[in-house]
Design an enzyme around this catalytic site. Sequence first.
Site, PDB file in Angstrom:
ATOM      1  N   GLY A  44       0.825  -1.206   0.000  1.00 48.07           N
ATOM      2  CA  GLY A  44       0.000   0.000   0.000  1.00 48.07           C
ATOM      3  C   GLY A  44       0.859   1.255   0.000  1.00 48.07           C
ATOM      4  O   GLY A  44       0.659   2.164  -0.818  1.00 48.07           O
ATOM      5  N   ALA A  45       1.813   1.309   0.920  1.00 50.14           N
ATOM      6  CA  ALA A  45       2.657   2.505   1.041  1.00 50.14           C
ATOM      7  C   ALA A  45       3.482   2.714  -0.231  1.00 50.14           C
ATOM      8  O   ALA A  45       3.673   3.853  -0.675  1.00 50.14           O
ATOM      9  CB  ALA A  45       3.572   2.364   2.249  1.00 50.14           C
ATOM     10  N   ASN A  46       3.972   1.632  -0.825  1.00 47.44           N
ATOM     11  CA  ASN A  46       4.731   1.777  -2.083  1.00 47.44           C
ATOM     12  C   ASN A  46       3.847   2.397  -3.166  1.00 47.44           C
ATOM     13  O   ASN A  46       4.277   3.269  -3.923  1.00 47.44           O
ATOM     14  CB  ASN A  46       5.226   0.418  -2.589  1.00 47.44           C
ATOM     15  N   ASN A 184      -0.289 -10.592 -10.361  1.00 48.31           N
ATOM     16  CA  ASN A 184       0.906 -11.031 -11.094  1.00 48.31           C
ATOM     17  C   ASN A 184       0.718 -12.518 -11.435  1.00 48.31           C
ATOM     18  O   ASN A 184      -0.391 -13.060 -11.286  1.00 48.31           O
ATOM     19  CB  ASN A 184       2.186 -10.729 -10.297  1.00 48.31           C
ATOM     20  N   GLY A 223       5.926  -9.960 -15.349  1.00 54.38           N
ATOM     21  CA  GLY A 223       7.354  -9.783 -15.123  1.00 54.38           C
ATOM     22  C   GLY A 223       8.068  -9.272 -16.355  1.00 54.38           C
ATOM     23  O   GLY A 223       7.615  -8.323 -16.993  1.00 54.38           O
ATOM     24  N   ALA A 250       8.768  -4.573  -5.500  1.00 48.41           N
ATOM     25  CA  ALA A 250       7.834  -3.445  -5.691  1.00 48.41           C
ATOM     26  C   ALA A 250       7.640  -3.047  -7.153  1.00 48.41           C
ATOM     27  O   ALA A 250       6.995  -2.030  -7.430  1.00 48.41           O
ATOM     28  CB  ALA A 250       8.235  -2.232  -4.861  1.00 48.41           C
ATOM     29  N   ALA A 251       8.152  -3.833  -8.082  1.00 47.47           N
ATOM     30  CA  ALA A 251       7.889  -3.534  -9.504  1.00 47.47           C
ATOM     31  C   ALA A 251       6.388  -3.594  -9.763  1.00 47.47           C
ATOM     32  O   ALA A 251       5.824  -2.769 -10.492  1.00 47.47           O
ATOM     33  CB  ALA A 251       8.612  -4.540 -10.394  1.00 47.47           C
ATOM     34  N   GLY A 252       5.745  -4.574  -9.143  1.00 45.35           N
ATOM     35  CA  GLY A 252       4.293  -4.718  -9.314  1.00 45.35           C
ATOM     36  C   GLY A 252       3.550  -3.516  -8.738  1.00 45.35           C
ATOM     37  O   GLY A 252       2.579  -3.029  -9.326  1.00 45.35           O
ATOM     38  N   ASP A 253       4.002  -3.020  -7.587  1.00 47.14           N
ATOM     39  CA  ASP A 253       3.360  -1.848  -6.974  1.00 47.14           C
ATOM     40  C   ASP A 253       3.506  -0.636  -7.884  1.00 47.14           C
ATOM     41  O   ASP A 253       2.563   0.148  -8.066  1.00 47.14           O
ATOM     42  CB  ASP A 253       4.012  -1.534  -5.617  1.00 47.14           C
ATOM     43  N   GLY A 288      15.434  -1.537  -3.539  1.00 41.83           N
ATOM     44  CA  GLY A 288      14.475  -1.098  -2.527  1.00 41.83           C
ATOM     45  C   GLY A 288      13.046  -1.077  -3.022  1.00 41.83           C
ATOM     46  O   GLY A 288      12.761  -1.382  -4.180  1.00 41.83           O
ATOM     47  N   SER A 292      12.369   2.920  -5.180  1.00 41.93           N
ATOM     48  CA  SER A 292      12.509   2.690  -6.625  1.00 41.93           C
ATOM     49  C   SER A 292      11.348   3.259  -7.438  1.00 41.93           C
ATOM     50  O   SER A 292      11.286   3.097  -8.644  1.00 41.93           O
ATOM     51  CB  SER A 292      12.696   1.199  -6.903  1.00 41.93           C
TER      52      SER A 292
HETATM   53  P1  ATP Z   1       6.899  -7.648  -7.209  1.00 42.63           P
HETATM   54  O1  ATP Z   1       6.063  -8.624  -6.404  1.00 42.63           O
HETATM   55  O2  ATP Z   1       8.337  -8.074  -7.337  1.00 42.63           O
HETATM   56  O3  ATP Z   1       6.715  -6.244  -6.776  1.00 42.63           O
HETATM   57  P2  ATP Z   1       5.159  -8.455  -9.296  1.00 42.63           P
HETATM   58  O4  ATP Z   1       5.496  -9.912  -9.320  1.00 42.63           O
HETATM   59  O5  ATP Z   1       3.886  -8.062  -8.662  1.00 42.63           O
HETATM   60  O6  ATP Z   1       6.351  -7.645  -8.697  1.00 42.63           O
HETATM   61  P3  ATP Z   1       5.974  -8.319 -12.000  1.00 42.63           P
HETATM   62  O7  ATP Z   1       5.070  -8.952 -12.965  1.00 42.63           O
HETATM   63  O8  ATP Z   1       7.227  -9.032 -11.638  1.00 42.63           O
HETATM   64  O9  ATP Z   1       5.118  -7.901 -10.745  1.00 42.63           O
HETATM   65  O10 ATP Z   1       6.431  -6.888 -12.527  1.00 42.63           O
HETATM   66  C1  ATP Z   1       5.525  -5.815 -12.692  1.00 42.63           C
HETATM   67  C2  ATP Z   1       5.850  -5.084 -13.959  1.00 42.63           C
HETATM   68  O11 ATP Z   1       7.182  -4.572 -13.899  1.00 42.63           O
HETATM   69  C3  ATP Z   1       5.799  -5.965 -15.213  1.00 42.63           C
HETATM   70  O12 ATP Z   1       4.474  -6.070 -15.682  1.00 42.63           O
HETATM   71  C4  ATP Z   1       6.718  -5.184 -16.136  1.00 42.63           C
HETATM   72  O13 ATP Z   1       6.059  -4.062 -16.671  1.00 42.63           O
HETATM   73  C5  ATP Z   1       7.804  -4.671 -15.168  1.00 42.63           C
HETATM   74  N1  ATP Z   1       8.920  -5.618 -15.100  1.00 42.63           N
HETATM   75  C6  ATP Z   1       9.064  -6.648 -14.242  1.00 42.63           C
HETATM   76  N2  ATP Z   1      10.215  -7.319 -14.479  1.00 42.63           N
HETATM   77  C7  ATP Z   1      10.820  -6.673 -15.506  1.00 42.63           C
HETATM   78  C8  ATP Z   1      12.044  -6.872 -16.218  1.00 42.63           C
HETATM   79  N3  ATP Z   1      12.879  -7.888 -15.918  1.00 42.63           N
HETATM   80  N4  ATP Z   1      12.343  -6.006 -17.218  1.00 42.63           N
HETATM   81  C9  ATP Z   1      11.514  -4.977 -17.539  1.00 42.63           C
HETATM   82  N5  ATP Z   1      10.349  -4.747 -16.892  1.00 42.63           N
HETATM   83  C10 ATP Z   1       9.997  -5.582 -15.909  1.00 42.63           C
HETATM   84  O1  RIB Z   2       5.528  -5.385  -3.189  1.00 44.07           O
HETATM   85  C1  RIB Z   2       6.698  -5.193  -2.447  1.00 44.07           C
HETATM   86  C2  RIB Z   2       6.394  -5.155  -0.972  1.00 44.07           C
HETATM   87  O2  RIB Z   2       5.914  -6.430  -0.591  1.00 44.07           O
HETATM   88  C3  RIB Z   2       7.576  -4.874  -0.094  1.00 44.07           C
HETATM   89  O3  RIB Z   2       7.804  -3.498   0.117  1.00 44.07           O
HETATM   90  C4  RIB Z   2       7.249  -5.629   1.181  1.00 44.07           C
HETATM   91  O4  RIB Z   2       6.897  -4.800   2.240  1.00 44.07           O
HETATM   92  C5  RIB Z   2       6.110  -6.569   0.797  1.00 44.07           C
HETATM   93  O5  RIB Z   2       4.974  -6.170   1.376  1.00 44.07           O
END
Ligand code: ATP
Ligand code: RIB
Length: 303
Positions: A44-46, A184, A223, A250-253, A288, A292
């Site tokens: 949430g905070a991210n 994801n 991903g 936090a890429a997903g966030d 981080g 990020s």
């Molecule tokens: P996390 O739980 O690690 O925060 P997530 O598993 O919820 O992430 P991902 O599908 O891994 O989400 O990543 C979210 C988005 O980030 C992807 O849809 C894509 O746009 C981008 N992304 C992730 N990995 C990569 C990568 N290796 N290169 C470029 N973009 C990426």
């Molecule tokens: O999505 C990334 C987050 O998942 C991290 O910041 C961690 O706190 C976990 O909740």
Amino acid sequence: MYKKIKSAVAGSINADMILSMKRVPEVGENLTGTSYGYANGGKGANQATALSRLGAQTRMIGKVADDENGHRLIENLKNNGVDVSGVSTEGTQTGLAVIILDGEGRNRIVVYEGANAEINSTEAAENISDELDLLLVQFETNENAVVECVNTAVKKNIVTVIDCGPTKDFSLEKMQGAAIITPNESETKALTGIFPESETEILDASKILLERSKAKYAVIKLGERGCSVWDGETLRMMPAYKSKVVDTTAAGDCFTAAMALEFVRSGDIYAACEMGNRAGSIAVSRMGADASMPTADEIKNIV
Ligand code: ATP
Ligand code: RIB
């Protein structure tokens, strides 16, 4: 010039401890790590930090404890321009995430939800005011709070985006009518029984997501493969931007926040996912969680 979007995030706030190592240990193995550090996190905070950095007016709705981590995390949200008037400090212990990061930037995360799981659903929903344009929720709190917040926001015609992280089989049938549902890959598997590898599997899983949630769009984060968009008629695959991966945390966030904000601004789901892919590619290139999250200018400069 865009009008200032008014957003809120109902979700988790965690202290993150990041321990880096070349490879993860086997069961029973004692391995030497390469570094460790602390970061500000919680899904949430991210997402609140990302929305604020991208220019939205953002309110955080959540819970921490009246402890050292809780105070630091609230201060950090304030420093990022987030309104914390919806954050209660009455939890028993602030949430904690232990993040194990391997040499390729891949993480394994264990979360103690603490105060996040104690969010009161009625209090949380009271913070969802009529003038909001956007509400984001995730599954790192308790199911009742998520259900109450989604249903309140949908009733008020607020664009509502359900980020299904972390992996939990919450009852989507109780939170109907959001604009976008966005899991994801592993969350998709937990919610639909299908791991979204092939396009057929992505389509089948997307159909189940919409059937269960009655959301308008299913956006699956894939991903390094980018994301998929299903609107009930057409499946579109949207490739990721090339990036040098340092830490995927936090890429997903980051994706969810950027995608949701662009959707509110333009109403165009493909433009929104394009923005999500751009933002996600920046997040994976940095260490981080909240640290990020990019600014709007950084996203624009991606080629
Ligand atoms: P996390 O739980 O690690 O925060 P997530 O598993 O919820 O992430 P991902 O599908 O891994 O989400 O990543 C979210 C988005 O980030 C992807 O849809 C894509 O746009 C981008 N992304 C992730 N990995 C990569 C990568 N290796 N290169 C470029 N973009 C990426
Ligand atoms: O999505 C990334 C987050 O998942 C991290 O910041 C961690 O706190 C976990 O909740």
